[in-house]
Structure formats: structure tokens, C-alpha cells
Design a protein around this motif. Structure first.
Motif, PDB file in Angstrom:
ATOM      1  N   ARG A   1      25.438  34.162 -19.940  1.00 50.62           N
ATOM      2  CA  ARG A   1      24.891  33.923 -18.609  1.00 50.62           C
ATOM      3  C   ARG A   1      25.981  33.644 -17.577  1.00 50.62           C
ATOM      4  O   ARG A   1      25.751  33.816 -16.377  1.00 50.62           O
ATOM      5  N   LEU A   2      27.164  33.235 -18.030  1.00 50.78           N
ATOM      6  CA  LEU A   2      28.256  32.934 -17.110  1.00 50.78           C
ATOM      7  C   LEU A   2      29.199  34.111 -16.902  1.00 50.78           C
ATOM      8  O   LEU A   2      30.062  34.066 -16.026  1.00 50.78           O
TER       9      LEU A   2
ATOM     10  N   ARG B   1      24.459  41.418 -12.408  1.00 52.33           N
ATOM     11  CA  ARG B   1      23.134  41.989 -12.641  1.00 52.33           C
ATOM     12  C   ARG B   1      22.046  41.080 -12.054  1.00 52.33           C
ATOM     13  O   ARG B   1      21.100  41.559 -11.428  1.00 52.33           O
ATOM     14  N   GLN B   2      22.208  39.775 -12.233  1.00 47.38           N
ATOM     15  CA  GLN B   2      21.221  38.841 -11.709  1.00 47.38           C
ATOM     16  C   GLN B   2      21.182  38.886 -10.186  1.00 47.38           C
ATOM     17  O   GLN B   2      20.121  38.792  -9.569  1.00 47.38           O
ATOM     18  N   ARG B   3      22.352  39.056  -9.569  1.00 44.80           N
ATOM     19  CA  ARG B   3      22.399  39.158  -8.098  1.00 44.80           C
ATOM     20  C   ARG B   3      21.675  40.428  -7.642  1.00 44.80           C
ATOM     21  O   ARG B   3      20.931  40.404  -6.656  1.00 44.80           O
ATOM     22  N   LEU B   4      21.889  41.526  -8.332  1.00 41.90           N
ATOM     23  CA  LEU B   4      21.212  42.775  -7.980  1.00 41.90           C
ATOM     24  C   LEU B   4      19.700  42.621  -8.110  1.00 41.90           C
ATOM     25  O   LEU B   4      18.941  43.090  -7.241  1.00 41.90           O
ATOM     26  N   LEU B   5      19.257  41.972  -9.176  1.00 43.09           N
ATOM     27  CA  LEU B   5      17.818  41.764  -9.367  1.00 43.09           C
ATOM     28  C   LEU B   5      17.225  40.930  -8.239  1.00 43.09           C
ATOM     29  O   LEU B   5      16.126  41.219  -7.748  1.00 43.09           O
ATOM     30  N   SER B   6      17.940  39.906  -7.809  1.00 40.13           N
ATOM     31  CA  SER B   6      17.438  39.058  -6.716  1.00 40.13           C
ATOM     32  C   SER B   6      17.345  39.846  -5.409  1.00 40.13           C
ATOM     33  O   SER B   6      16.435  39.635  -4.609  1.00 40.13           O
TER      34      SER B   6
ATOM     35  N   HIS C   1      23.163  50.333 -22.365  1.00 40.23           N
ATOM     36  CA  HIS C   1      23.737  48.997 -22.441  1.00 40.23           C
ATOM     37  C   HIS C   1      22.641  47.972 -22.183  1.00 40.23           C
ATOM     38  O   HIS C   1      21.529  48.315 -21.752  1.00 40.23           O
ATOM     39  N   ASN C   2      22.941  46.725 -22.456  1.00 39.86           N
ATOM     40  CA  ASN C   2      21.913  45.681 -22.375  1.00 39.86           C
ATOM     41  C   ASN C   2      21.716  45.125 -20.967  1.00 39.86           C
ATOM     42  O   ASN C   2      20.907  44.219 -20.766  1.00 39.86           O
ATOM     43  N   LEU C   3      22.439  45.661 -19.979  1.00 43.07           N
ATOM     44  CA  LEU C   3      22.318  45.169 -18.604  1.00 43.07           C
ATOM     45  C   LEU C   3      21.582  46.145 -17.689  1.00 43.07           C
ATOM     46  O   LEU C   3      21.651  46.022 -16.465  1.00 43.07           O
ATOM     47  N   THR C   4      20.909  47.110 -18.266  1.00 45.73           N
ATOM     48  CA  THR C   4      20.212  48.105 -17.439  1.00 45.73           C
ATOM     49  C   THR C   4      19.163  47.445 -16.550  1.00 45.73           C
ATOM     50  O   THR C   4      18.571  46.424 -16.902  1.00 45.73           O
ATOM     51  N   ILE C   5      18.955  48.065 -15.399  1.00 49.01           N
ATOM     52  CA  ILE C   5      17.904  47.638 -14.471  1.00 49.01           C
ATOM     53  C   ILE C   5      16.921  48.799 -14.345  1.00 49.01           C
ATOM     54  O   ILE C   5      17.307  49.896 -13.926  1.00 49.01           O
TER      55      ILE C   5
END
Length: 477
Positions: A121-122, A129-134, A200-204
Motif C-alpha cells: 500500500r505504500l 493507482r489509488q490516485r487515478l481511481l480517486s 498485472h495486478n494494478l489494472t484499472i
């Protein structure tokens, strides 16, 4: 465009960062840029060898907020250039824009691109990825752009490792986790096949847009103009300069794409006409006229339009424009040039010629043209003129003229041969439009009937329910 609008468009307002992308008009790279380990320490050193004669127009470079180049980002772009068989400035600008967004995120969060602690998470990639989702949730970024962006960044990490730009052990299976997916798909011929895809595991996930019955998917979402709309457009075009008129006519009466229309050369008008008085012009790979994916097709240009183009090519204004241009007043030059001698769309041949050209003195930087002038002409000249008398006239693009030609051609063929010979009509339109897949052409056949059916059903159920609706429009009637 105001500073606020420009900031919204580029995404700069999303981060507290002044990082930017700049364009080198004529980039002449070092012959070899390689990276190797220095035995005396853990750093990696760059080996630079002398300049080559190769020149790449409009090459992007990434600059940090402190004014210094972003070393790893630019090293990635130059290494990618070395490994690319064909250089397309638009492609590299797109890659650079994804990297620029990431650089702004890094600066905003005060993180290094190698900030990859054990806690997922860090890790910088997970946080991006979290920023893109937001941004998607807050409707500040489309899901498709977010998906493309995270994929571009994961590719960046993969390639800087595989190319030896960074120690592979530092990021392999750390910045992200590779995932293998197995998909079963249907081919265009109706067969089925299994596809093994590396992900990969970070796909959106990017959800598909709902199909719009009022568009045709043909190298983009196209909306054919009706006959009435075509007449209004052509009437408004009468006040435009001659080269604009001819370029619009070419698109409307041949189905040629923007890059094809704009890269026709003077010498192409010297071809012989057929028995109907039309010019059969081969375009695509090996012809100097650009097409999408270099596809080879034959344009059939009406004889009256060929004659108008020839007359225009001999006029004094056209000769002046050629005199100001890269190719000069020769038959190798473009037929259509702007007042300052620039093409409306820079051809692949000119990019190659400029890269091999050795000027006597330092040349002025020349920006690659991508048809923006024609898009601007529609938005600022044609549409306002039409809407001065028809306020509800819908927007259209230059590419919509291709779909309009396809519809006009199909309707004329059905009128000539009859609906019972629809297959023959489709075959002819497919050939003229240069469609690889017949399903693309069939969209034109389905378009009109589908749209008419939709409008009829909508009208029928609205008419049956309207008597029960409490609306102000009924009271004022």
C-alpha cells in the motif's frame, strides 16, 4: 484557451507540480546511449558516442519543476526511440504525457519512482493507482484514460528493467505483480481461439461505452451527415478559401481520410483519367500519399474535382505557397499548403526527408502538422456560419465526411441495383472505402434502417403517453 482551461486539459491542476513536457523541433540523438555498471560503486554510468545525421521532428522531453530534465523518463524515451522501427511523433508524445502525469504525481507526493517498500500500500506504483481511481470517482479523469495511464507506467517499469536502465532486482515483482490471463475470443471469421495475455495486478477496468445507434465505428465514432446537413455545410463552405473547399470536397466525394487528403502531391494530378473521366489514384504505402496503417487503396476522384484541383495548383497563390515551403515550387510538393508554406498534415515522407536533410545553417524549428487547421476551421468558421441560421445544427468532424461519403455511396448503389442485391452493394462500398473487414461496411447498411426504426418507436410511445403528462407545453398550446 484560458490558463484555467489549459490546466484542466493537460491535467496540471491535479497535482502541485510545475513539471512539463517540452518539444524539440529537430532532435538529433547520440548514436548510442547505453548504461553500464561501474565496478567502483553501485551507480550506473552512461556511455555517449558521437552524433548521427538522423533527425526526429517534435521529440518530447520531460522537465522537472526545478527546471532539470527528468533523467530516467528521458532516458526511457530515447531508448524506446532506438528500439522503434518507425518514429511517430504523436505516439511518443502520448507516452510522454503518461510519464509527465506520473512525474507530477511523484513531485506532488515527494516520492522517488523507486520508492518500493515491503508494504504494497505504500509503494509508489500502488499509490499512483489509488490516485487515478480517486480522479475517476470524482469525474476528473475518464476510466479509459486511467486504465491506459497505469498500463503505460507498468510498461515503463518493465522496460527500464529489461533494457538495463535500472537494476532489475530492484523492481522485478516489486513495483507490481505480473498476472497471466486466459481469454476465449471469436475471430472476425466466426472461429474461436484462446489468447494468453500478460497483465498485472494494478489494472484499472475501463468499461465499454454503450453503443450509440447514431454513430458508425470506422476508425473512430463517426456520424454521417444527412443530405440537408451536407447542403448547409457546402453552402457555408462557399465563403472559405479555395484550398479548404477542395480539401472538404475530396473527403466528401472520395471518402479519403484527413491525412490522405492533405498529403496528395502535385504530380498525382498528372495521372490519366478512366473512361468515366475520373482519376484513379493509388494511395498508401509506396505512393507518397499517407493512409491509416499504410493501407493501399485506390481513390476514385471525380473528373470535375480533378480539373478544379489542377486549376488551383496553377494559380499564383498556390505557387507562392510552394515557394515558401520545404520542397519548393516542384511537382514533388503538396497540393495544399498554408499561407506560410506548411502542409496541413506532415507526411511520413517529409519527416524522412527532413531527417536526411543537412542544412547549410541551423534551420528553424518546424512543428509537425496533424490537421489541426481543418478541425479549427470547422469549429470557428463553418459551424458558426451554419448556426447563424440553423441554431440546432449538430457538430461534425472532418472525419465524419468519410462516413457521409460511405452512406451516400451505399444509398446510390442500392438505388441503382436494388435492395435485393445488397451483398453486391456492400462489396463495392467495402472496396471504395478500403475496409479490411466487411462487418465495418455492413454498419452503413444497418445505420439508416436502425436510426429510422429508433425514431419511429420513440415517437409512437411518446405520442401514446403524452396525453397523461402534466407539462407546461400543453398549457401554453
Amino acid at each position: 484557451m484560458s490558463p484555467i482551461q489549459k490546466s484542466l486539459k493537460t491535467g496540471q491542476d491535479r497535482y502541485h507540480s510545475n513539471a512539463r513536457r517540452v518539444i524539440i523541433g529537430e532532435y538529433r540523438p547520440l548514436e548510442n546511449i547505453s548504461s553500464h555498471s561501474n565496478p567502483s560503486n553501485d551507480e550506473r554510468e552512461l556511455t555517449l558516442t558521437p552524433y548521427t545525421d538522423a533527425c526526429y521532428p517534435d521529440f518530447p522531453v520531460l522537465i522537472q519543476s526545478n527546471g532539470e530534465p527528468w533523467e530516467i523518463g528521458n532516458l526511457y524515451l530515447t531508448n524506446k526511440l532506438e528500439r522503434s522501427p518507425n518514429y511517430e511523433s504523436r505516439t511518443f508524445k502520448g507516452i510522454a504525457d503518461h510519464l509527465l502525469d506520473y512525474l507530477r504525481f511523484l513531485e506532488d507526493e515527494k516520492l522517488d519512482y523507486l520508492h518500493l517498500p515491503k508494504n504494497d500500500r505504500l509503494k509508489v506504483t500502488y499509490r499512483f493507482r489509488q490516485r487515478l481511481l480517486s480522479l475517476v470517482i470524482s469525474a476528473n479523469l475518464s476510466a479509459s484514460t486511467a486504465s491506459a495511464r497505469i498500463n503505460a507506467i507498468i510498461k515503463f517499469y518493465k522496460e527500464i528493467a529489461s533494457w538495463g536502465l535500472i537494476d532489475k532486482q530492484k523492481i522485478d515483482n516489486i513495483a507490481f505483480l505480473p498476472v497471466k490471463k486466459h481469454l476465449r475470443t471469436t475471430t472476425s471469421y466466426g472461429g474461436e481461439r484462446n489468447l494468453n495475455i500478460e497483465s498485472h495486478n494494478l489494472t484499472i477496468p475501463a468499461t465499454r461505452k454503450q453503443h450509440n445507434s447514431e454513430i458508425i465505428k470506422d476508425g473512430g465514432s463517426l456520424r454521417p451527415l444527412t443530405i440537408d446537413q451536407q447542403q448547409l455545410m457546402l453552402h457555408a463552405l462557399l465563403d472559405s478559401s479555395r484550398e479548404y473547399q477542395l480539401m472538404f470536397y475530396l473527403a466528401l466525394f472520395t471518402g479519403a481520410r484527413l491525412q490522405t487528403v492533405c498529403t496528395i502531391r502535385l504530380k498525382h494530378l498528372d495521372g490519366t483519367v478512366d473512361s468515366h473521366g475520373d482519376l484513379r489514384l493509388p494511395v498508401g504505402f509506396g505512393t507518397l500519399v499517407d493512409t491509416k496503417h499504410n493501407k493501399q487503396i485506390t481513390l476514385i476522384i471525380p473528373g470535375w474535382l480533378v480539373e478544379d484541383m489542377r486549376i488551383y495548383s496553377r494559380c499564383q497563390e498556390a505557387q507562392k505557397r510552394r515557394g515558401r515551403s520545404f520542397y519548393g515550387d516542384t511537382h514533388e510538393n503538396y497540393l495544399f499548403l498554408s499561407k506560410n508554406g506548411l502542409p496541413y498534415y506532415t507526411s511520413k515522407k517529409e519527416i524522412l526527408d527532413r531527417s536526411n536533410h543537412k542544412p547549410q545553417k541551423t534551420p528553424k524549428s518546424v512543428k509537425l502538422q496533424d490537421g489541426a487547421a481543418l478541425r479549427t476551421h470547422i469549429k470557428q468558421i463553418i459551424l458558426p456560419k451554419i448556426r447563424s441560421t440553423h441554431s440546432n445544427f449538430q457538430s461534425f468532424t472532418f472525419h465524419d465526411l468519410r462516413a457521409t461519403f460511405g452512406m451516400n455511396l451505399l444509398e446510390s448503389q442500392i438505388k441503382l441495383l436494388g435492395e435485393h442485391l445488397a451483398t453486391e452493394c456492400i462489396d463495392y462500398v467495402q472496396q471504395r472505402m478500403g475496409h479490411t473487414n466487411k462487418t465495418t461496411t455492413i454498419q452503413y447498411l444497418n445505420y439508416k434502417s436502425r436510426l429510422n426504426w429508433k425514431n419511429r418507436i420513440q415517437h409512437e410511445f411518446e405520442e401514446s403517453l403524452f396525453k397523461h403528462i402534466n407539462t407546461s407545453s400543453k398549457k401554453g398550446a
